[in-house]
Design an enzyme around this catalytic site. Structure first.
Site, PDB file in Angstrom:
ATOM      1  N   ASN A 167      51.154  43.216  47.058  1.00  0.00           N
ATOM      2  CA  ASN A 167      50.863  41.801  46.817  1.00  0.00           C
ATOM      3  C   ASN A 167      51.730  41.377  45.637  1.00  0.00           C
ATOM      4  OD1 ASN A 167      49.853  39.328  46.123  1.00  0.00           O
ATOM      5  ND2 ASN A 167      47.700  39.955  46.110  1.00  0.00           N
ATOM      6  N   ARG A 206      51.309  40.851  51.341  1.00  0.00           N
ATOM      7  CA  ARG A 206      50.559  39.597  51.349  1.00  0.00           C
ATOM      8  C   ARG A 206      51.555  38.458  51.116  1.00  0.00           C
ATOM      9  NH1 ARG A 206      47.494  36.715  46.612  1.00  0.00           N
ATOM     10  NH2 ARG A 206      46.478  35.070  47.812  1.00  0.00           N
ATOM     11  N   HIS A 237      43.103  32.069  51.354  1.00  0.00           N
ATOM     12  CA  HIS A 237      42.123  33.170  51.347  1.00  0.00           C
ATOM     13  C   HIS A 237      41.760  33.600  52.776  1.00  0.00           C
ATOM     14  CE1 HIS A 237      40.412  31.716  47.194  1.00  0.00           C
ATOM     15  NE2 HIS A 237      41.300  32.677  47.014  1.00  0.00           N
ATOM     16  N   HIS A 266      34.246  32.529  49.339  1.00  0.00           N
ATOM     17  CA  HIS A 266      35.041  33.463  48.536  1.00  0.00           C
ATOM     18  C   HIS A 266      35.125  32.886  47.127  1.00  0.00           C
ATOM     19  CE1 HIS A 266      38.464  36.328  47.824  1.00  0.00           C
ATOM     20  NE2 HIS A 266      38.607  35.464  46.827  1.00  0.00           N
ATOM     21  N   GLY A 268      36.190  33.819  43.547  1.00  0.00           N
ATOM     22  CA  GLY A 268      36.852  34.673  42.558  1.00  0.00           C
ATOM     23  C   GLY A 268      37.388  33.759  41.470  1.00  0.00           C
ATOM     24  N   GLY A 319      40.117  32.026  42.059  1.00  0.00           N
ATOM     25  CA  GLY A 319      40.243  30.927  43.011  1.00  0.00           C
ATOM     26  C   GLY A 319      39.008  30.955  43.905  1.00  0.00           C
ATOM     27  N   ARG A 328      40.969  25.677  38.047  1.00  0.00           N
ATOM     28  CA  ARG A 328      41.389  24.556  38.905  1.00  0.00           C
ATOM     29  C   ARG A 328      40.227  23.602  39.126  1.00  0.00           C
ATOM     30  NH1 ARG A 328      43.385  28.334  43.398  1.00  0.00           N
ATOM     31  NH2 ARG A 328      45.008  29.493  42.338  1.00  0.00           N
ATOM     32  N   ASP A 379      35.924  32.364  32.847  1.00  0.00           N
ATOM     33  CA  ASP A 379      35.331  33.584  33.377  1.00  0.00           C
ATOM     34  C   ASP A 379      33.821  33.406  33.554  1.00  0.00           C
ATOM     35  OD1 ASP A 379      36.142  36.791  33.383  1.00  0.00           O
ATOM     36  OD2 ASP A 379      34.030  36.382  32.946  1.00  0.00           O
ATOM     37  N   ILE A 387      32.772  36.634  41.780  1.00  0.00           N
ATOM     38  CA  ILE A 387      31.543  35.895  41.465  1.00  0.00           C
ATOM     39  C   ILE A 387      30.531  36.082  42.600  1.00  0.00           C
ATOM     40  CG2 ILE A 387      30.555  33.591  41.071  1.00  0.00           C
ATOM     41  CD1 ILE A 387      33.317  32.760  39.925  1.00  0.00           C
ATOM     42  N   ASN A 414      28.936  39.573  42.577  1.00  0.00           N
ATOM     43  CA  ASN A 414      28.263  40.096  41.371  1.00  0.00           C
ATOM     44  C   ASN A 414      27.290  39.149  40.686  1.00  0.00           C
ATOM     45  OD1 ASN A 414      29.736  42.706  41.061  1.00  0.00           O
ATOM     46  ND2 ASN A 414      31.490  41.315  40.991  1.00  0.00           N
ATOM     47  N   GLU A 420      40.606  42.631  51.019  1.00  0.00           N
ATOM     48  CA  GLU A 420      41.826  42.013  51.554  1.00  0.00           C
ATOM     49  C   GLU A 420      42.926  43.042  51.778  1.00  0.00           C
ATOM     50  OE1 GLU A 420      41.245  39.001  48.328  1.00  0.00           O
ATOM     51  OE2 GLU A 420      42.484  37.791  49.645  1.00  0.00           O
TER      52      GLU A 420
HETATM   53  P1  ADP Z   1      40.590  37.147  41.645  1.00  0.00           P
HETATM   54  O1  ADP Z   1      40.405  35.858  42.387  1.00  0.00           O
HETATM   55  O2  ADP Z   1      41.572  37.051  40.542  1.00  0.00           O
HETATM   56  O3  ADP Z   1      40.752  38.363  42.550  1.00  0.00           O
HETATM   57  P2  ADP Z   1      37.903  38.165  41.219  1.00  0.00           P
HETATM   58  O4  ADP Z   1      37.553  38.125  42.659  1.00  0.00           O
HETATM   59  O5  ADP Z   1      37.996  39.492  40.550  1.00  0.00           O
HETATM   60  O6  ADP Z   1      39.208  37.339  40.878  1.00  0.00           O
HETATM   61  O7  ADP Z   1      36.782  37.288  40.453  1.00  0.00           O
HETATM   62  C1  ADP Z   1      36.853  37.030  39.089  1.00  0.00           C
HETATM   63  C2  ADP Z   1      35.601  36.267  38.695  1.00  0.00           C
HETATM   64  O8  ADP Z   1      34.459  37.081  39.010  1.00  0.00           O
HETATM   65  C3  ADP Z   1      35.527  35.951  37.212  1.00  0.00           C
HETATM   66  O9  ADP Z   1      35.043  34.642  37.017  1.00  0.00           O
HETATM   67  C4  ADP Z   1      34.510  36.964  36.725  1.00  0.00           C
HETATM   68  O10 ADP Z   1      33.805  36.539  35.575  1.00  0.00           O
HETATM   69  C5  ADP Z   1      33.583  37.019  37.913  1.00  0.00           C
HETATM   70  N1  ADP Z   1      32.705  38.179  37.828  1.00  0.00           N
HETATM   71  C6  ADP Z   1      33.020  39.476  37.964  1.00  0.00           C
HETATM   72  N2  ADP Z   1      31.923  40.251  37.719  1.00  0.00           N
HETATM   73  C7  ADP Z   1      30.899  39.410  37.415  1.00  0.00           C
HETATM   74  C8  ADP Z   1      29.524  39.557  37.069  1.00  0.00           C
HETATM   75  N3  ADP Z   1      28.965  40.768  36.975  1.00  0.00           N
HETATM   76  N4  ADP Z   1      28.796  38.444  36.831  1.00  0.00           N
HETATM   77  C9  ADP Z   1      29.347  37.226  36.918  1.00  0.00           C
HETATM   78  N5  ADP Z   1      30.630  37.009  37.235  1.00  0.00           N
HETATM   79  C10 ADP Z   1      31.399  38.075  37.481  1.00  0.00           C
END
Ligand code: ADP
Length: 399
Positions: free
Chosen positions: A10, A88, A177, A205, A207, A209, A238, A280, A329, A332, A381
């Site tokens: 990627n 990717r 995505h 999805h 994250g 993004g 964004r 974050d 997000i 988790n 992915e």
């Molecule tokens: P990317 O899109 O860069 O692949 P990710 O899918 O890793 O990103 O998602 C990053 C987001 O996930 C961040 O906002 C991070 O804070 C959130 N995140 C990861 N673990 C947790 C958690 N335990 N609780 C809340 N948010 C989380």
């Protein structure tokens, strides 16, 4: 030792990720990333057989970084040569409705989509070219973020602007995505026992993004991202949807150029702009728990807008069997899932708090009883890219 090794690359604008799978059992033997490409702080991090390693790569760009990845692959001393390399690619425009084997013709097609993704596609192409030079005899495959959404009907993908802009300049909604949405929808059908021939799923999805997609019987029929990944949900930095009139207003009030506004909407908005604290979600949740009201407000805007969009996608589907959360997000943050589901009471989800805290039962379910299923399904992915790569390599060798 990997018996059918497939490497996934990627190659982004400022970072690069890679994974090596053994396709016989799906084991991810090696994974890693290079951060801050083309800066003195560039660094390679990789995980091999459960151990983490790092190596500084000061000043390295894509070429040097991929050479360093190649060094690691050589050190693995694989029994078999690489079966394929999957890349990717962010934008496939209307040209690519599925993954493709890379040839001179398809590579030119990917380059031709660069005007639609000027930051991403050139970096993807560079990654492909470097790997072609390093592995001239290994088949390579491109897997597009947009391809899964090419099943959208015109009513879902057209903007209500003059049709000439679509015909002559490709102005339309593409969605992104796609690899992730397709993967979690396929998993949802398997794990949640849905009918493979007839199902209505929304995948969220979430994250850095964020996008959500309506999937009917395996096909994407509506999605929140548009011509660019800026449209739709509130994201880390964004804005998601805004009034297009904002550009003129900020230009008149503040003398901002279109580039200034675009940068603000991509980099300084979303959770970061609203909270004035962080992009974050984990940081914001911890701050909100300590009483940081602006962090809580940012979370609430995020959830309000997500719930509203999910309602719209459900209208596109006509019915809803399952809502699946994925991404950092989605996988988790139990508080975000609970917040969103509470706003979607119109659908009758019955959230099980314990399952939600546990990130789902063995099938990923976080709801119980009647009503649509809510579930958590981790996205993969890279694995999806590896599978597509193997599929196309096998198809081509059988021809
Ligand atoms: P990317 O899109 O860069 O692949 P990710 O899918 O890793 O990103 O998602 C990053 C987001 O996930 C961040 O906002 C991070 O804070 C959130 N995140 C990861 N673990 C947790 C958690 N335990 N609780 C809340 N948010 C989380």
């Amino acid at each position: 030792m990997a018996a059918v090794p497939v490497l996934v690359i990627n190659s982004g604008s400022s970072s690069l990720k890679f994974s090596l799978f053994d396709m016989t059992d799906g084991h991810e033997r090696l994974s890693g990333f290079v951060d801050r490409l083309n800066t003195l702080n560039a660094e390679l991090t990789w995980h091999l057989d459960g151990k983490k390693h790092t190596r500084p790569l000061p000043g390295h760009g894509h070429s040097g970084a991929l050479q360093a990845v190649n060094d690691i692959v050589i050190q693995l001393a694989l029994n078999e040569p690489l079966t394929g390399i999957g890349h990717r690619v962010v934008h496939g425009g209307e040209t690519f409705t599925d993954s493709v084997a890379i040839t001179d013709v398809t590579l030119r097609g990917i380059e031709a989509c660069s005007n639609l993704a000027p930051l991403h596609n050139p970096a993807n192409v560079l990654g492909i070219q470097v790997m072609q030079a390093l592995y001239p005899s290994v088949p390579q495959v491109a897997v597009f973020d947009t391809a899964f959404h090419q099943s959208l009907d015109p009513e879902a993908f057209l903007y209500a602007v003059p049709m000439a802009l679509y015909r002559e300049h490709g102005v339309r909604r593409y969605g992104f995505h796609g690899t992730s949405h397709q993967y979690v929808a396929q998993q949802a059908v398997r794990q949640l026992g849905l009918d493979p021939e007839s199902h209505a799923i929304i995948s969220a999805h979430l994250g850095n993004g964020c996008s959500a997609t309506a999937i009917s019987d395996g096909f994407s029929i509506d999605t929140t991202m548009g011509m660019t990944p800026l449209e739709g949900l509130v994201m880390g930095t964004r804005s998601g949807d805004i009034d297009p009139g904002l550009h003129e207003y900020l230009s008149e009030q503040l003398g901002w150029s279109i580039a200034d506004v675009t940068l603000m909407l991509n980099r300084d908005s979303g959770l970061r702009g609203l909270s004035e604290l962080s992009n974050d979600m984990r940081t914001l949740t911890e701050a909100a728990d300590r009483g940081h009201r602006q962090a809580q407000q940012a979370i609430d805007v995020f959830c309000f807008r997500l719930a509203r969009q999910i309602g719209g996608l459900a209208a596109s589907l006509g019915r809803l069997d399952a809502l699946v959360f994925t991404g950092g997000i989605g996988e988790n943050a139990a508080n975000i899932r609970a917040n969103v589901l509470q706003r979607l009471s119109i659908f009758g989800f019955k959230l099980d708090d314990e399952l939600n805290q546990a990130q789902g039962d063995e099938f990923g379910r976080i709801s119980a009883g009647q009503g649509p299923i809510a579930a958590v399904i981790p996205t993969r992915e890279e694995w999806m890219i590896a599978q597509d790569t193997l599929r196309l390599v096998c198809d081509n060798s059988n021809q």
